[in-house]
Design a protein around this motif. Structure first.
Motif, PDB file in Angstrom:
ATOM      1  N   ILE A 229       5.753   3.994   0.774  1.00  0.00           N
ATOM      2  CA  ILE A 229       4.971   2.861   1.267  1.00  0.00           C
ATOM      3  C   ILE A 229       3.745   3.422   1.970  1.00  0.00           C
ATOM      4  N   ILE A 230       2.561   3.089   1.466  1.00  0.00           N
ATOM      5  CA  ILE A 230       1.313   3.575   2.055  1.00  0.00           C
ATOM      6  C   ILE A 230       0.545   2.368   2.584  1.00  0.00           C
ATOM      7  N   VAL A 231       0.211   2.401   3.876  1.00  0.00           N
ATOM      8  CA  VAL A 231      -0.513   1.296   4.503  1.00  0.00           C
ATOM      9  C   VAL A 231      -1.976   1.685   4.656  1.00  0.00           C
ATOM     10  N   VAL A 232      -2.866   0.891   4.073  1.00  0.00           N
ATOM     11  CA  VAL A 232      -4.309   1.155   4.130  1.00  0.00           C
ATOM     12  C   VAL A 232      -5.012  -0.141   4.514  1.00  0.00           C
ATOM     13  N   ASN A 233      -6.339  -0.103   4.606  1.00  0.00           N
ATOM     14  CA  ASN A 233      -7.086  -1.353   4.744  1.00  0.00           C
ATOM     15  C   ASN A 233      -7.974  -1.544   3.517  1.00  0.00           C
ATOM     16  N   HIS A 234      -8.468  -2.759   3.347  1.00  0.00           N
ATOM     17  CA  HIS A 234      -9.207  -3.100   2.125  1.00  0.00           C
ATOM     18  C   HIS A 234     -10.413  -2.196   1.893  1.00  0.00           C
ATOM     19  N   HIS A 235     -11.110  -1.866   2.969  1.00  0.00           N
ATOM     20  CA  HIS A 235     -12.312  -1.047   2.805  1.00  0.00           C
ATOM     21  C   HIS A 235     -11.965   0.324   2.237  1.00  0.00           C
ATOM     22  N   LEU A 236     -10.893   0.924   2.737  1.00  0.00           N
ATOM     23  CA  LEU A 236     -10.481   2.222   2.209  1.00  0.00           C
ATOM     24  C   LEU A 236     -10.034   2.088   0.759  1.00  0.00           C
ATOM     25  N   PHE A 237      -9.267   1.045   0.454  1.00  0.00           N
ATOM     26  CA  PHE A 237      -8.761   0.870  -0.910  1.00  0.00           C
ATOM     27  C   PHE A 237      -9.905   0.805  -1.911  1.00  0.00           C
TER      28      PHE A 237
END
Length: 669
Positions: A229-237
């Motif tokens: 499970i990898i948690v990122v934010n939209h900008h990074l994605f």
């Protein structure tokens, strides 16, 4: 991450469709995961055993089932889950139990950290499994050891205050494990030292770096590649998926599942990442670095200093002419012959500088790196100055010292379809996606097809908990002086009835400033005005005071959670329609018109509905909350399009009688 694969034929249309039934093998997988997820939500399930007072809501279980089916059958789903549904657990539990590699992307760092540090650890402990978890932020959230070392080596030339912060950062760097600047407490968040030492795409030299093995950004990527499970934010994605990353290839793996929470933010974010931008700050930075290289490494090359000075002169002339005009549409700016000439003169000097650098390739690693990046920048400037893409909007934003040029696509659906490959399950959820009880606007805008679409209403008792008032005595909002006067009168009465405890949300900074000035002498309650301090500082003070009035614009319309009696009233000045002069809207409107459609219905109205829903969503955050929403814009009740707004909002009790709304406020303890 390989996201450039072409979509298959079933992804080529923008027509709204429903996911097809899974094949036999998929059906078994669906039932197995769905059954396991369902057991977690039962009265005797793990959530009930570990969370005191837990009671699964029907809408939460429905969402968990839909997410389970999408994951197991490699299909897509778009879900609006109203406030209080409990969507976080509804998508995290299927994600964990699936055993697949899942990227969870959020719209804010706050939610990102809540998921990683609170929700995920709690759930994996309850479920009794231990998948590897990773939190990955954008590279500018990590310390760059190479940049820090460079700053420390130049310590004798550094201001004492700046040096003090750099020494504290250097001390922290020797003990920290992940290099996440968020964990640095010895230096203020606004320290001028931080931009000098964080990792950036422009400064990264990849494997040539002496600190490559110890690099915090590289280690963060390695942890993400190995996690379930990898948690990122939209900008990074999207930065990773669309722009790619210099130095380490992509930061993110090819996952089995991608879950977008706060998905309503995606269209605007995609516009930025599928477009292009260029800041004059970058030009200035390159030139200053080259002058430093001349002084330290290439002092025998006088031409380098001469060419740099010529570029700075042209940049200054260009800036002066730009700041003398008041226009955000870049196409109109280039209509000025003097400005167009100044633009091409600047590019000519930068190109001459680029050619000079190429003649000195191999003499300095730093110069070599800038030479490559300057060539890329010049190509980009040429695109901006030619301005020949009819399917994009060209705009300019003015900062205090520098400008940013932007090219924004007017239709992101095609690019999204190439990104949302069929080998991955794509799950989109938010509390605000539907327009007039339909998700088709969001799905069409994002190029999402072959996806189940579901609207799960909030379980809150809105008719009992909230009153929505559009005061009957309101005049037209197009007369600004009249609109300001009537807004202030309504605010004074509502603030007194609510004993403070009010948010006033504005669609423009100008109206906010005028209202704040008028209210200072009209109310006894503390006024907190956007701009006085940072967003989080203002919210903290609002909670501490207990009787404050907060005035804010767009950044306070969403991502703000004030529960209970601290917030009893939300006042909105008018319907949040985008300005018709905004370049991207103008370009989209022209495109829609060419197709024989109505720009207002297709572009302006849906955007305004989503924005209004965000503002309205600040009021009722809990099943025990009570409050009043006041909209000082009677167009919602006397214009033909008003019903679309009303259909999209929660089913609050409605009144046009301000006195009734004020009485409801007075009854809230």
């Amino acid at each position: 991450m390989t996201r450039s694969r072409q979509p298959n034929s079933k992804h080529a249309s923008s027509k709204e469709t429903v996911a097809k039934p899974a094949a036999a093998k998929g059906a078994v997988a669906v039932s197995r995961l769905a059954a396991e997820v369902q057991r977690a939500f039962l009265p005797d399930g793990v959530l009930s055993k570990h969370i005191q007072g837990f009671s699964a809501r029907t809408s939460q279980m429905q969402m968990a089932q839909q997410v389970s089916e999408a994951i197991a059958s490699k299909s897509n789903v778009v879900i609006e889950a109203g406030t209080g549904v409990g969507k976080t657990f509804a998508y995290l539990i299927p994600a964990i139990l699936s055993g697949k590699q899942v990227i969870v992307s959020t719209g804010s760092k706050n939610l990102q950290e809540q998921l990683f540090f609170k929700d995920l650890p709690a759930l994996v402990a309850m479920l009794g499994i231990e998948p590897k978890l990773a939190l990955l932020k954008g590279r500018n959230n990590y310390l760059c050891q190479w940049r820090l070392d460079k700053q420390m080596s130049e310590a004798t030339h550094i201001d004492a205050r700046l040096l003090d912060d750099l020494l504290k950062i250097n001390q922290w760097a020797s003990t920290c494990k992940d290099g996440d600047i968020g964990g640095l407490t010895s230096v203020p968040e606004n320290s001028s030292a931080l931009p000098l030492v964080v990792s950036t795409k422009e400064s990264c030299i990849g494997k040539r770096c002496d600190f490559y093995d110890a690099c915090f950004t590289r280690k963060a990527r390695s942890r993400a590649m190995d996690a379930k499970i990898i948690v990122v934010n939209h900008h990074l994605f999207f930065a990773d998926s669309v722009l790619k990353d210099t130095g380490f290839a992509e930061l993110l793996p090819d996952p089995d599942v991608v879950i977008f929470d706060e998905a309503h933010l995606l269209p605007n974010i995609c516009v930025n990442y599928f477009g292009q931008q260029c800041s004059s700050r970058t030009i200035d930075d390159f030139i200053q670095k080259l002058l430093a290289i001349y002084q330290t490494e290439l002092s025998d090359t006088g031409q380098l200093a001469q060419f740099c000075q010529r570029c700075l002169a042209k940049l200054s002339d260009w800036h002066n002419q730009l700041y003398s005009c008041d226009e955000s549409d870049w196409r109109l700016v280039l209509g000025n012959k003097a400005l167009a000439a100044a633009s091409w003169d600047l590019l000519a000097e930068l190109t001459a500088l680029q050619n000079l650098l190429m003649a000195h390739i191999g003499r300095s690693e730093l110069l070599d790196d800038i030479a490559i990046k300057l060539a890329e920048l010049n190509n980009k400037l040429s695109v901006f100055f030619n301005c020949d893409n009819n399917l994009a909007a060209y705009s300019i934003e003015f900062g205090s010292r520098f400008v940013v040029l932007r090219i924004s696509p007017i239709n992101i659906a095609r690019e999204c379809q190439q990104l949302f490959v069929p080998e991955t399950s794509w799950i989109f959820t938010s509390a605000t996606l539907q327009v007039n009880r339909s998700l088709i606007h969001f799905a069409r805008e994002m190029g999402i097809v072959d996806a189940q679409q579901s609207i799960l209403d909030s379980p809150f008792d809105y008719p009992r908990q909230a009153v929505f008032c559009v005061p009957r005595q309101l005049g037209s909002v197009t007369n600004q002086q009249q609109a300001l006067k009537q807004l202030v009168e309504v605010c004074v009465q509502a603030i007194d009835a609510a004993q403070g405890r009010t948010f006033i949300l504005f669609t423009s900074h100008k109206m906010l400033e005028q209202a704040a000035l008028a209210l200072r002498t009209r109310t006894q309650y503390p006024l907190l005005v956007q701009g006085q301090a940072g967003k989080q500082s203002l919210l903290t003070k609002f909670r501490q005071l207990g009787n404050a009035v907060l005035l804010g614009t767009s950044s306070f319309w969403e991502g703000v959670d004030v529960r209970g009696k601290l917030l009893s009233c939300v006042i909105i000045d008018k319907l949040p329609f985008v300005s018709p002069d905004e370049p991207l809207y103008r370009a989209r409107a022209d495109n829609v018109s060419r197709q024989g459609l109505d720009p207002f219905t297709e572009v302006s109205l849906p955007q305004a509905i989503i924005a209004l829903k965000q503002g309205v969503g600040r009021l009722i955050r809990d099943e025990k909350d009570r409050g009043v929403l006041i909209l000082c814009d009677n167009r919602i009740v006397n214009r033909y399009y008003g019903q679309a707004f009303l259909n999209s909002l929660p089913p609050m009790a409605r009144t046009r009688d301000l006195d009734k709304a004020l009485e409801f406020l007075r009854q809230i303890p």
